[in-house]
Design an enzyme around this catalytic site. Structure first.
Site, PDB file in Angstrom:
ATOM      1  N   GLU A 211      42.919  29.144  39.801  1.00 50.31           N
ATOM      2  CA  GLU A 211      42.105  28.490  38.488  1.00 50.31           C
ATOM      3  C   GLU A 211      42.994  27.684  37.971  1.00 50.31           C
ATOM      4  OE1 GLU A 211      39.005  32.084  38.181  1.00 50.31           O
ATOM      5  OE2 GLU A 211      40.386  31.777  36.606  1.00 50.31           O
ATOM      6  N   GLU A 317      36.598  35.011  43.929  1.00 49.07           N
ATOM      7  CA  GLU A 317      36.474  35.855  43.158  1.00 49.07           C
ATOM      8  C   GLU A 317      34.836  35.720  42.647  1.00 49.07           C
ATOM      9  OE1 GLU A 317      38.717  35.448  39.415  1.00 49.07           O
ATOM     10  OE2 GLU A 317      40.440  35.288  40.403  1.00 49.07           O
TER      11      GLU A 317
END
Length: 424
Positions: A211, A317
């Site tokens: 991320e 995720e």
């Protein structure tokens, strides 16, 4: 849309054009058939990188509300006290029994987040190391129980996103703006690739950075793109020769549309590259305000973009949770958008009965969790597969795969469907 050229530095363009010619890449032969066999897995969140919402007790027990991440956990309390708490946590949060349960649940992957500080720390960085032996032990457990491991570098020097789950909660990420940070991260990826060079039967994927904050602008994206090029060389060429590994390189979309990465590190010049995208529907007022049916429909609507992308695409995720009600999810000391307790948010409803212990969940809510879980897994299997966040949490059963198995909203076999036509 921003043009590619404005996002890539001239150096990155040179690498993009010249590296493939040097590498002369061979097709990859990983120990898992990515692209044909679906990835079905869980994240071992909150284990080797602390997250306050996953283990609130670790933070509450400090009695210090300024301890909000792993950086302050090491900085703002007695070091021996912190080390003792960490060692107890590492020894108990995830054990071989969890790997047995994950395997018995029909899953084939675990993604294991780890921070750079497990490998090295610099002057003034208060992190407490000691995580690495647990990662190595986990690889052994995975081998014993027929699971593949994604080693995920979840926190980089300077923080790549400023989130508490990067290790250091700060207002603006510092990783991308300091070449020393990037060089340190490159060295750590080389070390990870070297550490598991003889474990390619189990460690089939290395994710070089979780991320990175692409939403913070072109400077971040320029650094990220160059870092993805560096990481490809570091992961696919770990032997110091022209010999290639069979380890897949799992990039992250940096919160940009998949379409903006179209044509990036694609075959035949690049082999064994996959793209990770994270899908959550609760981190904006718009998303958290959706009805249950709108959440399901939004998940179903992602099928075409996921299935048409030009790399193996893994939703690394996601969660059946549809709200941000879990305690500390938005950060320790911050409230939730859903119930209006987060600064600047507008209340949607009460958080009672939708997070915490599943004993408070109504049967209709559990039915929704099952429907949403199925809508997402059906959709994400239109791509290369999925890895749910997360396996377990102290007090957020809506997020927990383990709790979902026990509560019946996650099936004992991930291919079982009660709602096979939920996406039409």
């Amino acid at each position: 849309m921003v043009s590619f050229s404005s996002l890539i530095s001239s150096a990155a363009i040179l690498v993009a054009f010249f590296v493939p010619a040097i590498l002369a890449d061979n097709p990859i032969n990983p120990a898992f058939a990515y692209g044909s066999t679906k990835v079905r897995g869980v994240n071992l969140g909150g284990w080797l990188v602390l997250e306050p919402w996953i283990t609130p007790s670790l933070f509450d027990n400090t009695g210090n509300s300024a301890i909000v991440d792993e950086w302050t956990f090491g900085q703002l309390q007695n070091r021996n006290t912190a080390l003792s708490a960490l060692q107890n946590h590492w020894n108990t949060w995830i054990t071989e029994q969890d790997f047995i349960a994950i395997s018995n649940a029909g899953l084939n992957h675990v993604r294991i987040p780890i921070g750079y500080w497990a490998f090295e720390t610099g002057p003034g960085e208060p992190y407490i190391p000691g995580q690495l032996p647990y990662l190595q032990k986990a690889v052994g457990w995975a081998r014993s129980h027929n699971l593949k491991v994604i080693v995920d570098l979840h926190g980089a020097p300077g923080s790549q996103n400023g989130f508490d789950n990067s290790g250091h909660r700060i207002s603006f990420p510092q990783w991308h703006s300091n070449s020393t940070n990037v060089a340190r991260t490159d060295a750590i990826i080389k070390r990870i690739a070297s550490l598991f060079i003889n474990d390619q039967d189990v460690v089939t994927v290395i994710a070089p950075l979780n991320e990175p904050a692409g939403f913070d602008g072109a400077d971040v994206l320029s650094t990220v793109r160059q870092y993805w090029y560096d990481s490809y060389g570091n992961i696919r060429f770990p032997y110091g020769t022209s010999q290639q590994s069979n380890t897949v390189v799992l990039l992250h979309d940096a919160f940009q549309p998949l379409s903006s990465w179209q044509g990036f590190q694609t075959p035949p010049q690049w082999q064994g590259v996959a793209m990770d995208t994270h899908i959550y529907q609760m981190f904006s007022q718009d998303e958290v305000s959706r009805s249950n049916q709108q959440h399901i429909q939004a998940a179903c609507n992602m099928a075409s973009s996921l299935s048409s992308f030009d790399l193996w695409t893994i939703v690394g995720e996601w969660t059946p949770a549809a709200t941000d009600c879990a305690k500390y999810l938005n950060g320790l000391g911050r409230g939730a958008r859903y119930d209006g307790t987060l600064s600047g948010s507008t209340r949607v409803g009460s958080c009672n009965g939708i997070t915490g212990s599943a004993s408070s969940f109504s049967s209709s809510y559990k039915t929704f969790l099952r429907q949403y879980w199925e809508a997402q897994t059906i959709t994400y299997e239109k791509a290369a597969g999925w890895i749910q966040w997360t396996w377990k949490a102290e007090n957020a059963d809506d997020w927990s795969y383990q709790a979902g198995l026990q509560g019946g909203w996650i099936p004992q076999n991930p291919t079982q469907r009660q709602f096979p036509t939920i996406c039409g």
